[in-house]
Design an enzyme around this catalytic site. Structure first.
Site, PDB file in Angstrom:
ATOM      1  N   HIS A  74       0.842  -1.193   0.000  1.00  0.00           N
ATOM      2  CA  HIS A  74       0.000   0.000   0.000  1.00  0.00           C
ATOM      3  C   HIS A  74       0.876   1.241   0.000  1.00  0.00           C
ATOM      4  CE1 HIS A  74       0.579   0.758   4.380  1.00  0.00           C
ATOM      5  NE2 HIS A  74       0.570  -0.560   4.484  1.00  0.00           N
ATOM      6  N   ASP A  76      -0.489   4.197   0.720  1.00  0.00           N
ATOM      7  CA  ASP A  76      -1.056   5.166   1.675  1.00  0.00           C
ATOM      8  C   ASP A  76      -0.369   5.004   3.029  1.00  0.00           C
ATOM      9  OD1 ASP A  76      -2.406   2.610   1.803  1.00  0.00           O
ATOM     10  OD2 ASP A  76      -3.845   3.507   3.181  1.00  0.00           O
ATOM     11  N   GLU A 142      -5.195   0.786   2.561  1.00  0.00           N
ATOM     12  CA  GLU A 142      -4.940  -0.271   3.539  1.00  0.00           C
ATOM     13  C   GLU A 142      -5.035   0.281   4.952  1.00  0.00           C
ATOM     14  OE1 GLU A 142      -2.883  -3.276   6.019  1.00  0.00           O
ATOM     15  OE2 GLU A 142      -2.412  -1.173   5.839  1.00  0.00           O
ATOM     16  N   GLU A 143      -4.573   1.518   5.125  1.00  0.00           N
ATOM     17  CA  GLU A 143      -4.602   2.134   6.463  1.00  0.00           C
ATOM     18  C   GLU A 143      -5.969   2.718   6.789  1.00  0.00           C
ATOM     19  OE1 GLU A 143      -2.288   1.421   8.274  1.00  0.00           O
ATOM     20  OE2 GLU A 143      -0.316   1.598   7.355  1.00  0.00           O
ATOM     21  N   HIS A 356       3.745   3.678  12.346  1.00  0.00           N
ATOM     22  CA  HIS A 356       2.622   4.436  12.905  1.00  0.00           C
ATOM     23  C   HIS A 356       3.064   5.375  14.041  1.00  0.00           C
ATOM     24  CE1 HIS A 356      -0.827   1.681  11.298  1.00  0.00           C
ATOM     25  NE2 HIS A 356       0.223   1.664  10.494  1.00  0.00           N
TER      26      HIS A 356
END
Ligand SMILES: [Zn+2]
Length: 384
Positions: A74, A76, A142-143, A356
């Site tokens: 991903h 994103d 995805e996030e 994150h």
């Protein structure tokens, strides 16, 4: 040595602030790197009702019906969070002390860059005698809710009549150092929202009321008292955690009419969301009385049993880092849950220690090593 510098490409990707669901130019950067190698690129956007539109990229090298190796990832990223906590601009892609910093460095733009560079090196070597195909499935949510990315893109690829034979997902699977672990499966996740209905009344006259809190406690105890299972050879034991109990009753002398609770179950492949749903209703019905249960399943458990794909990956990793990775199914869910329906899938990417978080980073040395690992995985897959 190919023309793609994986560090430079990772920096260029980080400089696109593609916070879910924004594309912010990231897919364009990748497309520009892949197209000169002979990749055909398709941009597909999807938008389910009441969701934001998401752009995705499918890139494929090679024609015909030869074996297809896919890399999924991903582009994103999660938001920066506490902006003041960053020591540098999270979207500058700066290198400091042999580390590439920025949002998405670990999760998972560096891995995308590594795979693009690995694919180029592999194609340069094998161009003349290579009947297979290499695909990149790069998605943009995805996030986020993961509705307009991997799932519809895979369906679109299938509709085109294209087959995938194996897939590596570039999630940051390594806990501390590159080579720690390959994920060969993931647990399922299901969230339950339970509302227990009773009859409101005076706490001094409980015989005229029906206290839903007392029944809620019994119901939650009946599902949390005992372990769900003892785990399996490849999975840790399933867990159930009550994450909230809410009544919102300001008066100490009033029995409320309703009580609410939320719980989350992370479950291995001895269960399915259907079997757990039946089990929950059996337990709750035993407490008698009226209740509502809303269940939300974010993924069923899955396992790619140790075999050809994990062995090719483990060997490539061992050749580069000098030790065998562990094969695990720990952690949260990932988009691999959608891919496993189409082909064997396993996950291996960067070190995830800073994902994150503020000051997300990866070691420059790991970018070179992951590129080499991906190249060796392609060598292994296409060896026969
Ligand atoms: Zn990720």
């Amino acid at each position: 040595m190919g023309a793609i510098d994986p560090v430079g490409l990772a920096q260029a990707l980080i400089r696109c602030p593609s916070v879910t669901p924004a594309e912010a130019g990231a897919l364009g950067v990748l497309e520009k790197a892949l197209a000169p190698l002979g990749f055909s690129c398709w941009r597909q956007s999807f938008q389910a009702p009441n969701t934001a539109k998401v752009e995705n990229l499918y890139a494929r090298w090679g024609e015909g019906d030869g074996p297809c190796f896919a890399f999924a990832g991903h582009a994103d990223v999660v938001p920066v969070g506490d902006a003041a906590g960053w020591q540098q601009d999270p979207f500058a892609g700066e290198i400091r002390e042999d580390q590439l910093c920025g949002r998405g460095a670990a999760d998972m733009k560096a891995a995308i860059a590594c795979f693009a560079a690995a694919a180029e090196r592999f194609i340069d070597k094998r161009r003349s005698d290579f009947p297979g195909r290499i695909a990149l499935i790069i998605t943009g949510d995805e996030e986020g809710p993961a509705i307009n990315g991997t799932k519809p893109l895979l369906a679109w690829i299938k509709e085109r009549g294209e087959r995938l034979d194996a897939c590596v997902v570039g999630e940051p699977t390594n806990a501390a150092t590159l080579g720690d672990m390959i994920k060969i499966g993931r647990r399922g996740s299901m969230t339950g929202r339970l509302t227990v209905h009773g009859t409101q009344g005076h706490s001094a006259y409980p015989h005229l009321a029906d206290n839903p809190i007392h029944r809620l406690i019994v119901m939650l105890d009946s599902i949390s008292r005992e372990p769900l299972d003892a785990g399996t050879a490849h999975f840790q034991p399933s867990t159930l955690q009550v994450t909230s109990i809410d009544v919102g009753n300001p008066a100490s002398n009033v029995i409320p009419a309703t009580a609410h609770a939320v719980f989350n179950i992370r479950f291995n492949d001895t269960h399915s969301s259907a079997s757990l749903t039946r089990w929950l209703h059996e337990r709750f019905a035993a407490a008698s009385g009226h209740y509502d249960l809303a269940l939300q399943v974010s993924g069923e458990p899955f396992l790619t049993p140790p075999g050809q794909l994990s062995e090719i990956m483990a060997r490539a990793i061992e050749q580069v880092v000098g030790r065998r990775p562990e094969l695990t199914t720990t952690g949260g869910t990932s988009d691999a849950r959608f891919i496993r329906v189409y082909c064997p899938v396993a996950e291996f990417g960067m070190v995830g220690r800073t994902m994150h978080k503020v000051n997300e980073l990866v070691a420059i040395a790991d970018i070179a090593r992951l590129t080499e690992i991906y190249e060796r995985i392609l060598d292994g897959f296409f060896a026969v």
